[in-house]
Design a protein around this motif. Structure first.
Motif, short mmCIF file in Angstrom:
data_model
loop_
_atom_site.label_atom_id
_atom_site.label_comp_id
_atom_site.label_asym_id
_atom_site.label_seq_id
_atom_site.Cartn_x
_atom_site.Cartn_y
_atom_site.Cartn_z
N MET A 1 0.84 -1.19 0.00
CA MET A 1 0.00 0.00 0.00
C MET A 1 0.88 1.25 0.00
SD MET A 1 -2.74 1.22 2.86
CE MET A 1 -4.19 1.96 2.20
N GLU A 2 0.48 2.21 -0.74
CA GLU A 2 1.19 3.49 -0.79
C GLU A 2 1.12 4.17 0.57
OE1 GLU A 2 0.66 7.83 -2.90
OE2 GLU A 2 -0.32 6.11 -3.78
N GLN A 3 2.22 4.82 0.95
CA GLN A 3 2.20 5.53 2.23
C GLN A 3 2.01 7.01 2.02
OE1 GLN A 3 4.93 7.94 2.06
NE2 GLN A 3 6.07 7.04 3.72
N ARG A 4 1.44 7.64 3.07
CA ARG A 4 1.16 9.06 3.02
C ARG A 4 1.39 9.67 4.39
NH1 ARG A 4 -4.18 8.76 1.01
NH2 ARG A 4 -4.91 9.47 3.01
N VAL A 5 1.96 10.86 4.40
CA VAL A 5 2.12 11.62 5.64
C VAL A 5 1.46 12.97 5.39
CG1 VAL A 5 3.76 12.74 7.20
CG2 VAL A 5 4.28 10.48 6.25
N GLU A 6 0.45 13.28 6.20
CA GLU A 6 -0.26 14.55 6.06
C GLU A 6 -0.06 15.35 7.34
OE1 GLU A 6 -4.28 13.44 5.30
OE2 GLU A 6 -3.84 12.70 3.29
N VAL A 7 0.29 16.62 7.17
CA VAL A 7 0.48 17.51 8.31
C VAL A 7 -0.61 18.56 8.27
CG1 VAL A 7 2.06 19.10 9.46
CG2 VAL A 7 2.98 17.12 8.21
N ALA A 8 -1.44 18.57 9.31
CA ALA A 8 -2.54 19.54 9.40
C ALA A 8 -2.00 20.85 9.96
CB ALA A 8 -3.63 18.99 10.30
N PRO A 9 -2.66 21.95 9.65
CA PRO A 9 -2.25 23.23 10.24
C PRO A 9 -2.32 23.16 11.77
CG PRO A 9 -3.85 23.57 8.47
CD PRO A 9 -3.79 22.09 8.74
N ASP A 10 -1.36 23.78 12.42
CA ASP A 10 -1.33 23.79 13.89
C ASP A 10 -2.56 24.49 14.44
OD1 ASP A 10 1.16 22.79 13.37
OD2 ASP A 10 2.26 24.44 14.27
N VAL A 11 -3.08 23.95 15.53
CA VAL A 11 -4.19 24.56 16.25
C VAL A 11 -3.81 24.57 17.74
CG1 VAL A 11 -6.62 24.38 16.89
CG2 VAL A 11 -5.89 23.73 14.58
#
Length: 109
Positions: A1-11
């Motif tokens: 499976m393809e890997q993904r790293v997502e970084v959300a905006p800081d809150v």
């Protein structure tokens, strides 16, 4: 499976990093980069790591998690996925990693 790293905006000083897919020595670079960036940012009080979609992890992934834990700001979100569950048990590190529910994340920190 393809890997993904997502970084959300800081809150409120919380940086949420979501990892999905397979993570091993050859595919860990995006998480290493996101973790290093979060660790070096003085405005980030907590690094929240959601590994719910993790499907494969090897010892290099565990090593990266321990590196991020040493910042004193890492918390896992939701649960430890099966891909890491057995590794946490075998190595005896499960109790080192705080885990909070996604709904309680901002309130818990």
């Amino acid at each position: 499976m393809e890997q993904r790293v997502e970084v959300a905006p800081d809150v409120d000083g919380v940086r949420l990093i979501t990892c999905t897919g397979d993570f091993d020595h050859d595919t860990l670079a995006p998480l290493r980069a996101a973790g290093a960036e979060a660790a070096s940012d003085p405005t980030v009080r907590w690094i929240a790591l959601d590994l719910t979609g993790l499907t494969l992890a090897d010892s290099s992934m565990l090593s990266q998690l321990l590196f991020m834990l040493r910042t004193g700001r890492l918390v896992l979100v939701n649960r430890v996925p099966p891909a890491l569950d057995w590794m946490f048990d075998v190595t005896g590190v499960r109790e080192l990693f705080p885990v909070v529910g996604a709904a309680d994340l901002r309130r818990a920190l």
